[in-house]
Design an enzyme around this catalytic site. Structure first.
Site, PDB file in Angstrom:
ATOM      1  N   CYS A 144       0.790  -1.232   0.000  1.00 16.08           N
ATOM      2  CA  CYS A 144       0.000   0.000   0.000  1.00 16.08           C
ATOM      3  C   CYS A 144       0.830   1.294   0.000  1.00 16.08           C
ATOM      4  O   CYS A 144       1.304   1.704  -1.049  1.00 16.08           O
ATOM      5  CB  CYS A 144      -0.984  -0.034   1.153  1.00 16.08           C
ATOM      6  SG  CYS A 144      -2.359   1.101   0.907  1.00 16.08           S
ATOM      7  N   HIS A 185      -3.519  -5.518   2.310  1.00 16.18           N
ATOM      8  CA  HIS A 185      -3.127  -5.789   3.696  1.00 16.18           C
ATOM      9  C   HIS A 185      -3.789  -7.117   4.046  1.00 16.18           C
ATOM     10  O   HIS A 185      -4.267  -7.828   3.179  1.00 16.18           O
ATOM     11  CB  HIS A 185      -3.673  -4.699   4.630  1.00 16.18           C
ATOM     12  CG  HIS A 185      -3.216  -3.317   4.307  1.00 16.18           C
ATOM     13  ND1 HIS A 185      -2.052  -2.796   4.783  1.00 16.18           N
ATOM     14  CD2 HIS A 185      -3.783  -2.335   3.563  1.00 16.18           C
ATOM     15  CE1 HIS A 185      -1.920  -1.544   4.368  1.00 16.18           C
ATOM     16  NE2 HIS A 185      -2.950  -1.239   3.621  1.00 16.18           N
TER      17      HIS A 185
END
Ligand code: GLN
Length: 248
Positions: free
Chosen positions: A95, A196
């Protein structure tokens, strides 16, 4: 004893939604097979690392504020990082770290956080704080010529453009931008993704793909990883895939 050296970037700054779990999974899956995991954290103020000394570099996600704090520090290693990428050191970037390896990240207020410019993509947030890609995500990627479903959780305002070699096709969720059909970036020894989760606990095949790549490269062998008991993980995966993909 065979070992892998893992450089864990900014553990005190980049850690969202269980990113540290990826390090724990790598350590567990290595140790279960009799390999050693040497994990070295690096953050602002620490002695400069030589990226080429490591087999694997990991960095997690972070909010815009965190990204702006560390961008300057990271960029001082640009040449060294480029060299390690070119030499085949494996990079797993989640990310916020994914975004920082591109050209730049433009925040909600239009502020530009410079990237490492190692890869040609760039990221811009929509100028509305409430508009974020949030939720569970399933993508399909190809690892060693085998199609594999990867499950994760995404939460990003940033919309990433100009990715020529995505990590996978989106089956459920958003991906590189709202409603995208592609997710992440995957080029040889680099996987950069919005997932994630923690990513590797939900996807043991991906963890083993990375471990095997690193061991093979380091020891110049074609290592066969012994099977681990992943029955719990498989059961969870089945349930999650059933839940997310049946909604379609
Ligand atoms: N700050 C970035 C965004 O919102 C990254 C967030 C994250 O790492 N989850 O796009």
């Amino acid at each position: 004893m065979k070992e892998l050296k893992i450089l864990y970037l900014y553990p005190d700054i980049l850690e969202l939604y269980g990113d540290f779990g990826n390090i724990q999974v790598l350590r567990y899956r290595l140790e279960q097979r009799g390999f050693k995991a040497i994990i070295t954290p690096y953050s602002i103020g620490d002695l400069a690392p030589n990226f080429n000394d490591y087999d694997l570099v990991f960095a997690g996600g972070g909010a815009d504020q965190e990204q702006s704090i560390l961008a300057k520090d990271l960029i001082q290693y640009k040449d060294n990082i480029q060299q390690a990428v070119d030499d085949g050191v494996f990079f797993l970037l989640i990310c916020g770290a994914y975004q920082l390896f591109g050209k730049y990240y433009k925040g909600v207020e239009g502020n530009i956080i410079p990237g490492l410019e190692i890869f040609p993509y760039y990221t811009e947030a929509i100028n509305d704080r409430k508009k974020r890609c949030i939720g569970n995500i399933v993508i399909e990627t190809t690892l060693n010529n085998i199609k594999t479903k990867v499950i994760g959780f995404e939460n990003h305002g940033g919309q990433t453009f100009d990715v020529n070699t995505p990590f996978g096709d989106v089956l459920f969720g958003n991906g590189n931008k709202f409603g995208d059909s592609k997710e992440g970036f995957f080029l040889n020894n680099v996987i950069a993704t919005y997932l994630h989760g923690p990513l590797l606990s939900k996807n043991p095949e991906l963890a083993d793909y990375i471990i095997k790549y690193c061991l093979d490269r380091k020891y110049n062998e074609n290592i066969t990883l012994s099977a681990l008991d992943d029955s719990f993980e498989s059961c969870v995966r089945e349930q999650l895939l059933d839940r997310f993909l049946k909604k379609l």
